[in-house]
Enzyme design. Structure first.
Site, PDB file in Angstrom:
ATOM      1  NE  ARG B 295      -4.206   3.766  -6.111  1.00 16.79           N
ATOM      2  CZ  ARG B 295      -4.463   4.751  -7.428  1.00 16.79           C
ATOM      3  NH1 ARG B 295      -3.873   4.816  -9.131  1.00 16.79           N
ATOM      4  NH2 ARG B 295      -4.103   6.232  -7.383  1.00 16.79           N
ATOM      5  CE1 TYR B 439      -7.216   3.415   3.085  1.00 18.65           C
ATOM      6  CE2 TYR B 439      -6.981   5.098   4.707  1.00 18.65           C
ATOM      7  CZ  TYR B 439      -7.030   3.693   4.318  1.00 18.65           C
ATOM      8  OH  TYR B 439      -7.086   2.450   4.632  1.00 18.65           O
ATOM      9  CD  GLU B 440      -2.530   4.670   0.226  1.00 21.22           C
ATOM     10  OE1 GLU B 440      -2.012   5.048  -0.850  1.00 21.22           O
ATOM     11  OE2 GLU B 440      -2.399   4.536   0.497  1.00 21.22           O
ATOM     12  N   GLY B 441      -6.215   7.248  -3.743  1.00 26.39           N
ATOM     13  CA  GLY B 441      -6.551   7.503  -4.854  1.00 26.39           C
ATOM     14  C   GLY B 441      -8.649   7.500  -4.673  1.00 26.39           C
ATOM     15  CD  GLN B 446      -8.682   3.565  -6.957  1.00 25.80           C
ATOM     16  OE1 GLN B 446      -7.746   2.680  -8.159  1.00 25.80           O
ATOM     17  NE2 GLN B 446      -7.304   4.237  -6.682  1.00 25.80           N
TER      18      GLN B 446
END
Lengths: 595, 595
Positions: B295, B439-441, B446
């Site tokens: 992140r 991506y990555e949440g 977030q």
């Protein structure tokens, strides 16, 4: 879920909010009773959603193909769809009956154009530019040229283009080099290279009518020496059919981020035969008829792509199950809840919905003024309407494409990772929409046109008239408790826009860089004011329907979307005002090397 | 103009603002004197700009090619560049020396990672994920697994991946279905399908180490039954070299909007041999080590793409001549002025520059806390640093990718029509950057992580500590007249963030939808606060240099960019506060059918 034309919103705007039937005394409106309008909208909805929409992704994936023989093949299915469109007469909906058009109100063709653009933006640019070119010819060309070209273009059997840009000049047309040499027969020979010509070559129609800006030998330098020419791909024979090939070719296509289904051509003119439109050296004014029409059309594209992106995102959010609502399961029998239960997903959807519906109303309201400017018997009404058209055009183009693009970005975001793949339509909407912020004058150019030209025209008559109209609306509805949040919001943002306008008058004249530095924030503040007015009008209309006992949930929906606009979008107005009042020092002081 | 790594900004941050030499007592920092740091930065700048950057467009245009034998070919030149990177040891800059890393501060590898990502985002994801995977293994795996995998991964001879997503689950990992069956020898057999696996198959390295989340037979349902496995493409032989092919394949690649040079794979595991990492059913916690690292890396990608897009736009704006300055010709001997004379063009460039430089400082400041959390001898310092890492990670990921993407959009806008064509790099930057918001949440995830988890952790200790640090800075510099605008701006936005935090405490607990509805505005308000603090720190440092007689225009430039931030970006804070305090009613009340 495939694109569904928002016909319900069109009838709400045309019947309830704008009440077009009250203009039945005007040419064209008499034929546009609401039952006729609804038939047309239904037909347009069927054609665009069933014929054009399925070709949208085909166009994106295949693109247009250029061959070394200078021909261009459009994507599979485009030609058949184009023929269907011509057959049904969609192109001439609001065109002059003298040239075969149906003469219906322009505000109605706006609805068709939105549906067409949502369904397939790349396709819709071919007829869109044809319509603009025919308007310019109708405005500026000789009767003979009109007779020769307009019936074909209004029908769509010939298409049209606008040729302005050259490699060294886009925004700054004064540097234009394409030359025109007068011939003994009254025609001209055109030589030069034009770039980014949408629909410059294709296989959809039997002829292509290029409107080309060029400089007649010996003309004054700069913008005062630019003339406009009709330069057809095939020279029309005396019987009106296409004859000899003119000496112009499409020398190649641009590779670009989106609108792959539209051919963006490099055009090479080599002693091509052309006919002067209007007077020598007065071409820009006529081209601006087309340009202004195109700018409204581009603002509409912003709304159209935003609508399509919103619909795809809303459908995904209802379908995709993932996680649970923060307030407990809403789909307890399933393994997870649909993601539309999440406030932040709804925030993105409502951000889009509130701007799209408000923006659509603003476009329709302005287009109705276009009809009034065109044909209202009262000169005062015509003048005010004409003032509004001039003032609102850059706002609609700049603000609505910025916001339409944001809707496409948010629409992809709602999809999560799926949105970034090309299996879902979100990527195409985003990529296609991106050009709308750039072409027909970048949004920065629109903002400059607004603060530098449109505001000041006729001593500020247009904007003062807009302020007076809002004041009148506020006074008329004072004390309406149900409308209070809308009236407060509108009064607040109108005061902010007025403050910004005065600030510009005081600070923009003494230092034009202050006007330039303020321009984009001012344009957005103007857009927010326009949308606040539209939401107040729509809320008033919806509330009256509800009070009258109409139980259609559509009206309650308008009120909640309007409330979202007030609470979650309108607060940007204060930030725009603060920013623009900061002036240009921090912007202009850094030396060029520091960038 | 090709990408130029912003080495001057790195040395300003590392030497002047963060003064990393004062941490020379910490492991790794002793070897990172500023002359060593400058050498490393220069080397990294040369490698990334000369080797990686020229391959960026190649990667975009060629993409990765999947073959029916389940192999994937990366774009021309990627393999040779990868070998050069491994040879130079760039991958292990801040990795543990026990596994062959150089053990330098993480804040230094951040600079390398930014340059690498600006130069070629798609390429950089291969080593980026490898580094993240090695961190997770280092955190959670047995000594035997570490010995077997980490030396190869730190060197880059083997790469790593993270396998979370399945068709039915992304954000909601509780629905994960991939299964793991225990074997008599202590290994597991893994079966299932994973999607969107970056670098899941390629031709760059001799082996690929997949970190796979799966459910051991009989494990509890939901997130409590998820375990983490190492599933290598080739089973390592006893001598450590790759042996037998494991039964997993890349079944295809995703077509996507950008990062074409990175292989986004569908992975099919069919009784593939895997080794458990850490305890059974405790895989998520270990994967989150990788996820948190990733992140931060994605936030950095936002800045990196924004920087590259900004540089391209600034170069274009200096080069492209079109029109004249509003205050008279600035290039009177030429036919027009460069477009950088226009305030609105500068507005777009400075919008990008102010957020990128502020965002870079925020990342470096946070990464330094990562180093402190890792190795500072004082437990209180470690705890505060760890708190900051947790709190800032979602802010950096969400806010900086939103703003980095805006810089890419504005960068294209500065280019006008050229930007929409694929002849200029603007389109690729925009398309590549877009994934960073997802991506990555997703950024919405977030924001929820921030308001739902990070804020409340340990009774709000982290955010209170951040407020106290800002108060301390304000008190310490009170009365510094030169800094006054920065201090006022920081004090104002900190008060707004505090008000928003209290609002969340009061309204988010009683109705979690209020927290969800507020989350994205809160995250942006947090980002603005972080950047205000960074700009105050940078302004103080630059002013001290100027006061000390340093005539480098770099410092004066920092002050004008900082002023721009205060005047033209910070005003958004008030709008975010107003919006979030509106609560969730307008968002949650519309029925699902109304969308």
């Amino acid at each position: 879920m495939a694109y569904q034309p928002p016909v319900r919103d069109y009838t709400f705007l045309l019947r309830d909010v704008l009440d077009i039937e009250k203009h039945a005394n005007l040419p064209g409106f008499a034929d546009a009773s609401m039952d006729v309008v609804e038939q047309i909208l239904d037909g347009a909805a069927a054609f665009t959603s069933e014929v054009l929409a399925p070709l949208n992704s085909v166009g994106d994936k295949q693109g247009c193909k250029w061959s070394p023989d200078n021909t261009v093949k459009t994507p599979d299915g485009f030609k058949a769809a184009y023929d269907q469109m011509v057959e049904a007469g969609w192109l001439g909906l609001s065109s002059d009956p003298a040239w075969g058009g149906q003469g219906l109100p322009r505000v109605l063709s706006l609805a068709y154009n939105e549906m067409s653009s949502s369904a397939n933006m790349a396709f819709s640019m071919y007829p869109g530019l044809t319509h603009g070119a025919s308007e310019a010819i109708n405005y500026g060309a000789s009767e003979e040229l009109k007779q020769r070209y307009l019936p074909k273009m209004v029908a769509g059997t010939w298409t049209g283009t606008m040729n302005l840009t050259e490699p060294q000049c886009g925004t700054d047309l004064g540097m234009l080099r394409t030359k025109a040499v007068p011939q003994a027969d009254g025609t001209y020979r055109i030589t030069g290279q034009k770039i980014w010509i949408s629909g410059g070559e294709h296989d959809l129609a039997e002829n292509i009518v290029h409107l080309v800006l060029a400089r007649i030998e010996g003309a004054p330098a700069g913008v005062k020496g630019i003339s406009l020419f009709i330069v057809p791909k095939f020279l029309p024979k005396d019987d009106g059919t296409p004859g000899e090939r003119n000496s112009l070719v499409c020398a190649g296509l641009e590779e670009k981020m989106g609108i792959h289904g539209n051919a963006t051509c490099v055009m090479a003119y080599d002693d091509a035969k052309g006919w002067l439109v209007g007077e020598e050296n007065a071409g820009l004014k006529i081209m601006f008829v087309m340009m202004n029409e195109a700018r409204l059309g581009v603002g509409l594209q912003g709304v159209a792509q935003g609508e399509a992106a919103y619909q795809a995102a809303a459908a995904f959010a209802k379908d995709r199950i993932q996680g649970r609502s923060l307030t407990g399961p809403k789909n307890p029998d399933g393994p997870a809840d649909p993601i539309i239960v999440h406030p932040d997903v709804r925030r993105m959807l409502l951000d889009s919905k509130a701007v799209i519906e408000g923006g659509r109303a603003f476009l329709f309201w302005t287009a109705l003024h276009g009809d009034l400017a065109h044909s209202h018997p009262d000169e005062a009404v015509r003048q005010k309407a004409q003032d509004y058209m001039g003032l609102m055009t850059p706002v609609l183009k700049g603000y609505l494409t910025d916001k339409g693009f944001k809707a496409c970005v948010d629409g992809m975001q709602v999809h999560g990772g799926s949105g970034f793949t090309e299996h879902f339509p979100a990527s195409q909407y985003l990529r296609d929409c991106r050009i709308a912020l750039i072409y027909e004058g970048t949004n920065g150019v629109q903002a400059l046109d607004l603060v530098g030209r449109k505001l000041a025209a006729n001593g500020g008559r247009a904007v003062m008239s807009f302020f007076a109209e809002i004041d009148g609306f506020l006074a008329e509805n004072e004390g309406n408790a149900q409308l209070k949040p809308y009236l407060d919001g509108l009064a607040g943002v109108k005061a902010q826009l007025q403050e910004a306008t005065f600030w510009l008058m005081q600070n923009g004249l003494s230092n034009p860089d202050n006007a330039g530095a303020a321009s984009t924030d001012y344009m957005h503040l103007f857009g927010l004011t326009g949308l606040s007015y539209m939401w107040a009008l729509m809320a008033k209309t919806a509330q009256a329907k509800i009070d009258g006992g109409d139980a259609d949930p559509f009206y309650a929906g308008k009120l909640t979307t309007g409330r979202y606009f007030l609470e979650r979008i309108l607060p940007d107005a204060g930030a725009h005002l603060t920013k623009l009042k900061a002036g240009s020092d921090a912007i202009m002081s850094p030396p060029v090397e520091s960038f």
